[in-house]
Design a protein around this motif. Sequence first.
Motif, PDB file in Angstrom:
ATOM      1  N   LYS A  90      42.094  52.519  37.011  1.00 31.73           N
ATOM      2  CA  LYS A  90      43.417  53.131  37.026  1.00 31.73           C
ATOM      3  C   LYS A  90      44.380  52.245  37.818  1.00 31.73           C
ATOM      4  O   LYS A  90      43.972  51.508  38.721  1.00 31.73           O
ATOM      5  N   ALA A  91      45.638  52.335  37.477  1.00 29.04           N
ATOM      6  CA  ALA A  91      46.667  51.605  38.213  1.00 29.04           C
ATOM      7  C   ALA A  91      46.626  51.998  39.687  1.00 29.04           C
ATOM      8  O   ALA A  91      46.427  53.170  40.020  1.00 29.04           O
TER       9      ALA A  91
ATOM     10  N   ASP B  76      37.451  50.057  44.606  1.00 25.65           N
ATOM     11  CA  ASP B  76      37.121  51.122  43.673  1.00 25.65           C
ATOM     12  C   ASP B  76      36.174  50.640  42.583  1.00 25.65           C
ATOM     13  O   ASP B  76      35.432  51.441  42.007  1.00 25.65           O
ATOM     14  N   ALA B  77      36.207  49.344  42.287  1.00 30.92           N
ATOM     15  CA  ALA B  77      35.344  48.796  41.244  1.00 30.92           C
ATOM     16  C   ALA B  77      34.998  47.354  41.558  1.00 30.92           C
ATOM     17  O   ALA B  77      35.845  46.590  42.042  1.00 30.92           O
TER      18      ALA B  77
ATOM     19  N   ALA C 279      42.890  43.266  34.744  1.00 26.08           N
ATOM     20  CA  ALA C 279      43.014  44.202  35.868  1.00 26.08           C
ATOM     21  C   ALA C 279      44.428  44.168  36.442  1.00 26.08           C
ATOM     22  O   ALA C 279      45.018  45.210  36.751  1.00 26.08           O
ATOM     23  N   ASP C 280      44.984  42.966  36.560  1.00 31.18           N
ATOM     24  CA  ASP C 280      46.350  42.830  37.052  1.00 31.18           C
ATOM     25  C   ASP C 280      47.337  43.487  36.086  1.00 31.18           C
ATOM     26  O   ASP C 280      48.236  44.219  36.507  1.00 31.18           O
ATOM     27  N   LEU C 281      47.160  43.254  34.786  1.00 30.13           N
ATOM     28  CA  LEU C 281      48.042  43.861  33.800  1.00 30.13           C
ATOM     29  C   LEU C 281      47.926  45.382  33.792  1.00 30.13           C
ATOM     30  O   LEU C 281      48.880  46.081  33.450  1.00 30.13           O
ATOM     31  N   GLY C 282      46.742  45.885  34.177  1.00 29.51           N
ATOM     32  CA  GLY C 282      46.532  47.320  34.242  1.00 29.51           C
ATOM     33  C   GLY C 282      47.042  47.967  35.518  1.00 29.51           C
ATOM     34  O   GLY C 282      46.867  49.174  35.718  1.00 29.51           O
ATOM     35  N   GLY C 283      47.648  47.185  36.388  1.00 33.59           N
ATOM     36  CA  GLY C 283      48.245  47.731  37.604  1.00 33.59           C
ATOM     37  C   GLY C 283      47.326  47.806  38.796  1.00 33.59           C
ATOM     38  O   GLY C 283      47.670  48.436  39.807  1.00 33.59           O
TER      39      GLY C 283
ATOM     40  N   MET D  97      34.433  46.265  30.483  1.00 32.10           N
ATOM     41  CA  MET D  97      33.998  46.468  31.863  1.00 32.10           C
ATOM     42  C   MET D  97      35.044  47.237  32.654  1.00 32.10           C
ATOM     43  O   MET D  97      34.721  48.172  33.397  1.00 32.10           O
ATOM     44  N   LEU D  98      36.302  46.872  32.483  1.00 34.43           N
ATOM     45  CA  LEU D  98      37.371  47.494  33.254  1.00 34.43           C
ATOM     46  C   LEU D  98      37.731  48.885  32.738  1.00 34.43           C
ATOM     47  O   LEU D  98      37.819  49.845  33.507  1.00 34.43           O
ATOM     48  N   HIS D  99      37.948  48.992  31.438  1.00 32.60           N
ATOM     49  CA  HIS D  99      38.553  50.207  30.886  1.00 32.60           C
ATOM     50  C   HIS D  99      37.543  51.237  30.392  1.00 32.60           C
ATOM     51  O   HIS D  99      37.833  52.437  30.415  1.00 32.60           O
ATOM     52  N   GLU D 100      36.376  50.799  29.940  1.00 32.70           N
ATOM     53  CA  GLU D 100      35.422  51.749  29.384  1.00 32.70           C
ATOM     54  C   GLU D 100      34.272  52.059  30.334  1.00 32.70           C
ATOM     55  O   GLU D 100      33.715  53.154  30.280  1.00 32.70           O
TER      56      GLU D 100
END
Length: 310
Positions: free
Chosen positions: A145-146, A210-211, A167-171, A137-140
Amino acid sequence: MTALMQAVQIDQYGGPDVLQIRQLPIPAPAEGEVVVKVMAAGVGPWDAWIRAGKSVLPQPLPLTPGSDIAGVVVEVGRGVNEFAVGDEIFGVTNRRFTNGYAQYARARVDMIAAKPSSMTFKEAASMPVIAVTAWQMLHEFANMKAGQRVLVLGGAGNVGGYAVQLADLGGAEVVATASDAQADHVRDLGATEIIERGMHRVEPYIASFDAVIDTVGGSALEQSYSLVRPGGVVVSAVQKPDSAQLPEQVRSDFLLVQVGTRILQELVRLTAGGQLKARLGDVLPLADARRAHQFIDSSKHQPGKILLIP
């Protein structure tokens, strides 16, 4: 003489009472598969949908429910070079999400990964579908984006909890919905702000994300549409967002998870590094599969992933 194992099977669709403990032959691997001695099997809402005859995929009867597994490889099929007998693995059984509630299960090699020694079998079996769902869901789908602002609907749930962490780990700056009782736990996962899960006071958040990552659906999803910025995205794992209600320049997607080795290996990396944490719920013996499904149907169970131990 054919070797037998204990497994859960259904002959008809229905409620938890259709789940039966049976003696079935231990399976043999097909090409591209391994047979796994199952040390723990996860129980999820999709298992209940399959049991009730509500799967989006054809599910011929009789069948054994269950997809999330962790265990030890005991036999490899033709063409399998990635794993050997004795390897500890975790992942998903097959694309129909069946055959996991058993002492032994066949698993496709492209839907499993090596289990790190830092993870218990219970932790490993709790992760695949829900953590991969959050990742995709988050990345694909959302292409997070951070530095972006992400709203997770249902931050205390199984998928939502992973979405907050990832999401937190992704910035990202993470906001999540949660009840007052769950708020501190969701903050610990990485949310910087909490919106009460009834979403009664969302005016300050209009067009600020943004999401939106939806794990609950219904009115919460509908109320989130106005909270997305132009160019943003709404992604749901529960229901198809209503594009007619979305603001202009906001796209939407409905996720059908695809568990694969690559993403499982990413989760292993984060888990082994101590950054991503599993949350275990009720742990029951295989013979209590009906009780596990009663928990799923009623939502009256401990927070975290329900597990069966063969």
